[in-house]
Design a protein around this motif. Structure first.
Motif, PDB file in Angstrom:
ATOM      1  N   GLU A 158       3.048  -2.556  -8.873  1.00  0.00           N
ATOM      2  CA  GLU A 158       2.400  -1.248  -8.791  1.00  0.00           C
ATOM      3  C   GLU A 158       3.328  -0.119  -8.391  1.00  0.00           C
ATOM      4  O   GLU A 158       2.905   0.854  -7.772  1.00  0.00           O
ATOM      5  N   TYR A 168      12.206  -4.406 -14.427  1.00  0.00           N
ATOM      6  CA  TYR A 168      11.339  -3.238 -14.624  1.00  0.00           C
ATOM      7  C   TYR A 168       9.877  -3.698 -14.638  1.00  0.00           C
ATOM      8  O   TYR A 168       9.013  -3.145 -13.947  1.00  0.00           O
ATOM      9  N   ARG A 169       9.606  -4.717 -15.410  1.00  0.00           N
ATOM     10  CA  ARG A 169       8.238  -5.214 -15.532  1.00  0.00           C
ATOM     11  C   ARG A 169       7.718  -5.720 -14.188  1.00  0.00           C
ATOM     12  O   ARG A 169       6.567  -5.508 -13.822  1.00  0.00           O
ATOM     13  N   GLU A 190       2.555  19.130 -18.678  1.00  0.00           N
ATOM     14  CA  GLU A 190       1.957  20.078 -17.737  1.00  0.00           C
ATOM     15  C   GLU A 190       2.690  20.050 -16.408  1.00  0.00           C
ATOM     16  O   GLU A 190       3.376  19.081 -16.078  1.00  0.00           O
ATOM     17  N   ILE A 195       4.740  13.599 -20.528  1.00  0.00           N
ATOM     18  CA  ILE A 195       3.760  12.971 -21.416  1.00  0.00           C
ATOM     19  C   ILE A 195       2.547  13.886 -21.551  1.00  0.00           C
ATOM     20  O   ILE A 195       2.041  14.124 -22.647  1.00  0.00           O
ATOM     21  N   LEU A 196       2.089  14.413 -20.413  1.00  0.00           N
ATOM     22  CA  LEU A 196       0.912  15.273 -20.450  1.00  0.00           C
ATOM     23  C   LEU A 196       1.294  16.731 -20.670  1.00  0.00           C
ATOM     24  O   LEU A 196       0.428  17.581 -20.858  1.00  0.00           O
ATOM     25  N   GLU A 200      14.993  -5.641 -18.147  1.00  0.00           N
ATOM     26  CA  GLU A 200      13.624  -5.421 -18.600  1.00  0.00           C
ATOM     27  C   GLU A 200      12.632  -6.211 -17.734  1.00  0.00           C
ATOM     28  O   GLU A 200      11.561  -5.708 -17.388  1.00  0.00           O
ATOM     29  N   ILE A 237       4.814   3.066  -9.576  1.00  0.00           N
ATOM     30  CA  ILE A 237       4.373   3.958 -10.658  1.00  0.00           C
ATOM     31  C   ILE A 237       5.592   4.593 -11.322  1.00  0.00           C
ATOM     32  O   ILE A 237       6.466   5.145 -10.643  1.00  0.00           O
ATOM     33  N   PHE A 238       5.648   4.484 -12.635  1.00  0.00           N
ATOM     34  CA  PHE A 238       6.728   5.115 -13.399  1.00  0.00           C
ATOM     35  C   PHE A 238       6.134   6.298 -14.138  1.00  0.00           C
ATOM     36  O   PHE A 238       5.123   6.157 -14.823  1.00  0.00           O
ATOM     37  N   SER A 239       6.736   7.439 -13.987  1.00  0.00           N
ATOM     38  CA  SER A 239       6.181   8.631 -14.595  1.00  0.00           C
ATOM     39  C   SER A 239       7.291   9.417 -15.277  1.00  0.00           C
ATOM     40  O   SER A 239       8.329   9.703 -14.672  1.00  0.00           O
ATOM     41  N   LYS A 240       7.062   9.719 -16.551  1.00  0.00           N
ATOM     42  CA  LYS A 240       8.090  10.428 -17.316  1.00  0.00           C
ATOM     43  C   LYS A 240       7.948  11.914 -17.019  1.00  0.00           C
ATOM     44  O   LYS A 240       7.025  12.564 -17.509  1.00  0.00           O
ATOM     45  N   ASP A 276       5.349  17.147 -16.056  1.00  0.00           N
ATOM     46  CA  ASP A 276       5.022  15.853 -16.657  1.00  0.00           C
ATOM     47  C   ASP A 276       5.287  15.931 -18.147  1.00  0.00           C
ATOM     48  O   ASP A 276       4.746  16.781 -18.849  1.00  0.00           O
ATOM     49  N   GLN A 279       6.611  -2.844 -12.177  1.00  0.00           N
ATOM     50  CA  GLN A 279       5.303  -2.348 -12.630  1.00  0.00           C
ATOM     51  C   GLN A 279       4.199  -3.253 -12.110  1.00  0.00           C
ATOM     52  O   GLN A 279       3.138  -2.796 -11.693  1.00  0.00           O
ATOM     53  N   ASP A 280       4.492  -4.531 -12.127  1.00  0.00           N
ATOM     54  CA  ASP A 280       3.514  -5.502 -11.654  1.00  0.00           C
ATOM     55  C   ASP A 280       3.224  -5.309 -10.169  1.00  0.00           C
ATOM     56  O   ASP A 280       2.127  -5.567  -9.698  1.00  0.00           O
ATOM     57  N   ASP A 340       0.800  -1.218   0.000  1.00  0.00           N
ATOM     58  CA  ASP A 340       0.000   0.000   0.000  1.00  0.00           C
ATOM     59  C   ASP A 340       0.836   1.271   0.000  1.00  0.00           C
ATOM     60  O   ASP A 340       0.296   2.369  -0.132  1.00  0.00           O
TER      61      ASP A 340
END
Lengths: 751, 211
Positions: free
Chosen positions: A371, A364-365, A401, A398-399, A361, A373-376, A396, A368-369, A343
């Motif tokens: 949980e 990394y996976r 902003e 990707i977005l 790789e 969080i990867f954020s560019k 961010d 992700q599994d 949590d």
């Protein structure tokens, strides 16, 4: 020289017999080349042909052999006569394959072949059979500087191969940074969870090995000598011990980047911002339990990882490079939290995620599994929030902003700074650069200010540590010559060479140990290390002629030459790579090798028959580096690319070995142009001898005064950077010179 | 009911939208595995027309942008060409996730009101459940009149020659207007749908109870 007996052998195979008048070549070898025996053979590299030469050596006492056949790069096994001086005349790739098979071309092609036979005979006359120096014994003892993973692996691998090893470690324990880790990046399938580092097992193996000696709290006070006979003064609390070694592995590792240079991330302002290494300590203390926030001991609910903190950035004080291990390390550390309590929010802010290694790789996976969080995103600022906790401001990607997020703990992925000691090039710039722009000098002075402790304390004229390649990493070329520094017999490995993780360091150290062993064996046999592997020739100098100008000692790219009390050069044969840069540097031409000297090339230049002006046949001297330019020309020949029949190509060990006397002699005796072909110089150099090509370019830039004195156009001498892949370009450069000569006319210096 | 459900979900997941997607959206558990390479967005034939391409949708989910994602028209743009699924290096069922998100948004009443894909989907469903077979004549006509009477007349007149041609070649039966063909066991078919609806309702009820 009186009892020299020259045998010249002309091959008629591979079309040489049809294209050339070999009887005439045989004649020239015996009349002009003064060969005692001259023979032709239909197929010289056949068993029969080789046997013919062998018979003359054994029965007729031939001790100097001229083989007029294919390029010196071909049939090396067939034509290996180690007990005689041998010169190869390149009639195939150098003559018939680069000339059109037409009636008009026949005359100039024959002239070309005849000149090459004259050159071969002239060269061999000034060659001697190289003998091993026997300067050093076989010293089966490797000095390993640094007791981290790299150092311990190198010592163990050397010991397993039957060579003794001594580790000098400055701390009071082995293990280095790796020993501080709680867990390591996984090394085994399925690469899904961090593994126990097992550094203790490695330390135990090192301590248990009978052939490994460990000095803790120790430093190298002085390192002197050469491969096969290094002497190291090891200083410990109990005093100084001097031991001798065959070769050295420098595994001095890295220092963590100083995170206090990152005030934007609030490092130092609050204890809740930590580096990866500090988090390892916290994780070790927690030992699987909840990791607590340092400021108030509250269990961490949300942790933010900031990748590339102070790395991959042009900003002042930041590291410009990627340290390679930190993405995997952050993934691993995020799992410390997730595995304890799924949590806990874990966010990794990255710009480019790089997970090198076989399982990267999958790892990394796996995160992700779990949980993570990867954020560019690019993190702009971390500020302590009111009432505890941290606020992270980011962009961010990707977005596209701006965003703000809260965190209990921020972990900075700061990189590695190599522990490579003193930057000797900042201390003593060679003459070349001293005369350069003032700006560079000002920069140099600034760097000297920083006090750095030397690692090796080398007793070399060139400075106390090995030269650095880029960003302070001690290497000579990341791709072509791994481990090789510019100090023969001293190999760097691990993060001092380039940034790497534990798994890479283990592989790397194994490689370096093998190189160290190879050098011990080479030094014992008097053989050169890479790239002239196995070469027995080494530089000698005529002391009476030496003016103590020191140019050879300064310009040697490998720091092979020291100075004695009277400031004469002292050549350390086993440090030498046999490039001949010293020979090219020497203004009084007293330095020579047994089979390569100012004479062996100078006499070839003189042996060429320069036609009178009225014949309108120019002569172009081409001095081509044997590592890149000469093979490029050979390959051009294989591809049937033609070039001017007026060119006479002489391979040189390195363009750095070109003595300007060759160029002035050639021009004085009526050559119309000189083309020098070396490797790429500068920061992304390709020169096998690192600085040779650079030196040559510098020297040649000064030749214009000489040309003006001789009343010659400056276009007559040109220096090119040629790569081994320049198969079309290299012949083109020769043709360009032929065109230039056509434009500016023949040399006025013909007799 | 949908408004209540939405409030309940907001209440339940607070700002952990990723978790909500994982638990409530079909194939939603895959969202965390996206590695943001952008191949899906680059492969989508309608990509340039999406408000947020799939890669961005995944990132927005992780960033907790619940309202923006669920009220977006983006996932309604998916034509199920499966290019993204074929190309995704992480093998995410992106098409299915898009449909899952669209379905969830509709259920919560957050989908954009005048979304034509959604409207058509409803028309198709209503047409299908009547007889257990799609009545193409009626579906076509209801599609013409989807946006109002006058536009429906205009479209019908424009399409008249096509309709007459189909009549002539017996591609369309005018008798479909009355009754139309149906499945053999229409009663059984309706019973089956009713049961499915009951199961679905129970599921939602359970979810709401949990919330």
């Amino acid at each position: 020289m009186a009892d020299m007996k020259i045998g010249a052998y002309i091959c008629k195979g591979c079309g040489l017999g049809e294209r050339l008048d070999t009887d005439s070549l045989e004649n020239i070898a015996s009349r002009e080349g003064k060969a005692d025996i001259a023979r032709q053979h239909d197929f010289l590299c056949s068993g029969d042909g080789v046997a013919m030469i062998r018979k003359d050596i054994d029965e007729e006492g031939v001790d100097h052999v001229v083989i007029a056949a294919c390029s010196r790069r071909a049939k090396t096994d067939a034509f290996r006569f180690e007990d005689v001086a041998c010169s190869r005349v390149n009639l195939r790739e150098g003559v018939v394959w680069i000339r059109p098979d037409t009636e008009e071309a026949r005359e100039t092609t024959q002239e070309m072949a005849e000149d090459y036979v004259r050159m071969g005979c002239a060269e061999v006359r000034h060659m001697k059979v190289p003998h091993p120096s026997n300067e050093q014994p076989r010293n089966r003892h490797v000095l390993v500087v640094g007791g981290g993973v790299s150092g311990m692996t190198a010592a163990l691998e050397a010991a397993k191969a039957g060579y003794a090893a001594t580790i000098v470690e400055k701390e009071d324990r082995l293990g280095g940074h790796a020993a501080q880790l709680w867990r390591r990046i996984p090394t085994r399938a399925p690469y899904s969870d961090p593994e126990v580092p097992e550094i203790d097992a490695l330390i135990a193996a090192v301590e248990a090995h009978p052939d490994i000696t460990v000095y803790l709290n120790a430093k190298l006070k002085k390192t002197s000598g050469a491969p096969g006979r290094f002497y190291a003064d090891i200083e410990t609390a109990d005093g100084v011990v001097t031991e001798s070694f065959g070769s050295i592995v420098q595994a001095s590792g890295f220092k963590p980047y100083d995170a206090s240079q990152l005030p934007e991330f609030a490092y130092g302002k609050t204890p809740d911002v930590v580096t990866q290494l500090e988090l390892e300590r916290m994780a070790r203390e927690a030992d699987g339990g909840p990791i607590q926030r340092p400021s108030d001991g509250k269990a961490v609910g949300k942790v933010v990882f900031i990748q590339c903190a102070g790395q991959r950035s042009d900003q002042e004080g930041h590291l410009p490079y990627c340290s390679g291990y930190c993405c995997n390390a952050s993934i691993k550390q995020a799992m410390y939290f997730k595995n304890q309590n799924p949590d806990i929010d874990t966010v990794i802010y990255y710009t480019d995620l790089r997970t090198p290694g076989a399982g990267g790789e999958d790892f990394y996976r796996s995160a992700q599994d779990k949980e993570v969080i990867f954020s560019k995103a690019v993190v702009k600022e971390v500020t302590p929030a009111e009432g505890g906790g941290l606020q992270v401001r980011l962009h961010d990607l990707i977005l596209d902003e701006e965003a703000v997020t809260d965190a209990d703990l921020v972990v900075l992925a700061t990189g590695m700074v190599p522990n490579s000691g003193v930057n000797i090039e900042a201390l003593t710039k060679p003459n070349v650069e001293e005369e350069g722009e003032g700006e560079a000098e000002a920069e140099t002075e600034a760097t000297i200010e920083v006090p750095v402790e030397s690692i090796l304390n080398l007793d070399y004229r060139q400075g106390p540590d090995v030269p650095q390649l880029v960003h302070g990493f001690a290497d000579s070329h990341f791709i072509c010559f791994p481990y090789e520094t510019r100090r023969t017999g001293i190999y760097t490995t691990g993060p001092v060479r380039r940034p790497m993780d534990i798994a890479q360091a283990v592989d790397d150290a194994t490689g370096a140990a093998m190189k160290a062993i190879q050098e011990i064996e080479n030094a014992a046999r008097g053989r050169a290390a890479h790239p002239r592997s196995g070469d027995l020739s080494f530089p000698e100098f005529r002391k009476e002629g030496c003016t103590q100008c020191k140019r050879c000692t300064v310009e040697c790219p490998f720091g092979a030459i020291n100075e004695d009390e009277q400031r004469y050069p002292v050549f350390n044969e086993s440090r030498c790579r046999r490039c001949g840069t010293c020979m090219g540097a020497c203004p009084v031409r007293v330095i020579s090798f047994e089979n390569y000297s100012v004479d062996t090339v100078g006499q070839q230049i003189k042996a060429v028959e320069v036609p009178e002006e009225s014949e309108e046949k120019p002569r172009i001297l081409v001095l081509a580096c044997e590592n890149d330019a000469y093979p490029a020309l050979d390959m051009a020949a294989h591809n049937g690319i033609a070039y001017s029949a007026f060119a006479r190509v002489i391979p040189v060990r390195c363009l750095g070995s070109v003595n300007t006397i060759w160029v002035t002699d050639a021009l004085n005796s009526g050559y119309d142009g000189v083309v020098l072909m070396g490797c790429r110089k500068g920061e992304d150099y390709q020169c096998h001898f690192v600085k040779g090509s650079e030196m040559a370019h510098y020297r040649m830039s000064k030749i214009f005064d000489t040309l003006q004195q001789l009343g010659l156009e400056t276009e007559r001498v040109i220096t090119h950077e040629v790569a081994i892949t320049d198969i079309q370009r290299a012949p083109g450069l020769i043709n360009e010179m032929a065109e230039t000569i056509e434009k500016i006319g023949l040399s006025p210096l013909k007799f | 009911m949908s408004q209540d459900l939405n409030t309940a979900m907001v209440e339940k997941y607070r700002n952990d939208f990723l978790k909500e997607v994982e638990e409530k959206v079909e194939e939603g558990e895959w969202v965390r595995m996206c590695m943001q390479c952008g191949v899906c967005s680059g492969s989508c034939p309608l990509g340039p027309y999406w408000e947020h391409p799939p890669q961005e949708i995944f990132m927005m989910i992780r960033a907790g942008k619940r309202e923006e994602v669920l009220s977006s028209s983006s996932m309604w743009m998916c034509t199920s060409c499966y290019n993204c699924i074929v190309r995704c290096p992480r093998e995410l069922p992106i098409t299915h996730i898009m449909h899952g998100l669209a379905h969830y948004a509709k259920r919560l009443g957050l989908a954009p009101k005048e979304q034509p894909t959604m409207k058509f989907a409803q028309l198709f469903w209503d047409n299908l459940v009547k007889q257990g077979r799609v009545n193409e004549l009626k579906l076509g006509l209801s599609l013409y009149f989807m946006n109002g009477f006058s536009e429906g007349v205009k479209t019908a007149l424009k399409m008249a020659p096509v309709g007459l041609g189909m009549l002539k070649t017996k591609r369309m039966n005018p008798m479909e207007m009355v009754g139309g063909h149906k499945v053999k066991d229409l009663k059984g078919f309706h019973a089956m749908l009713k049961k499915a609806e009951e199961i679905e309702a129970a599921k939602i009820e359970k979810q709401e109870a949990e919330a």
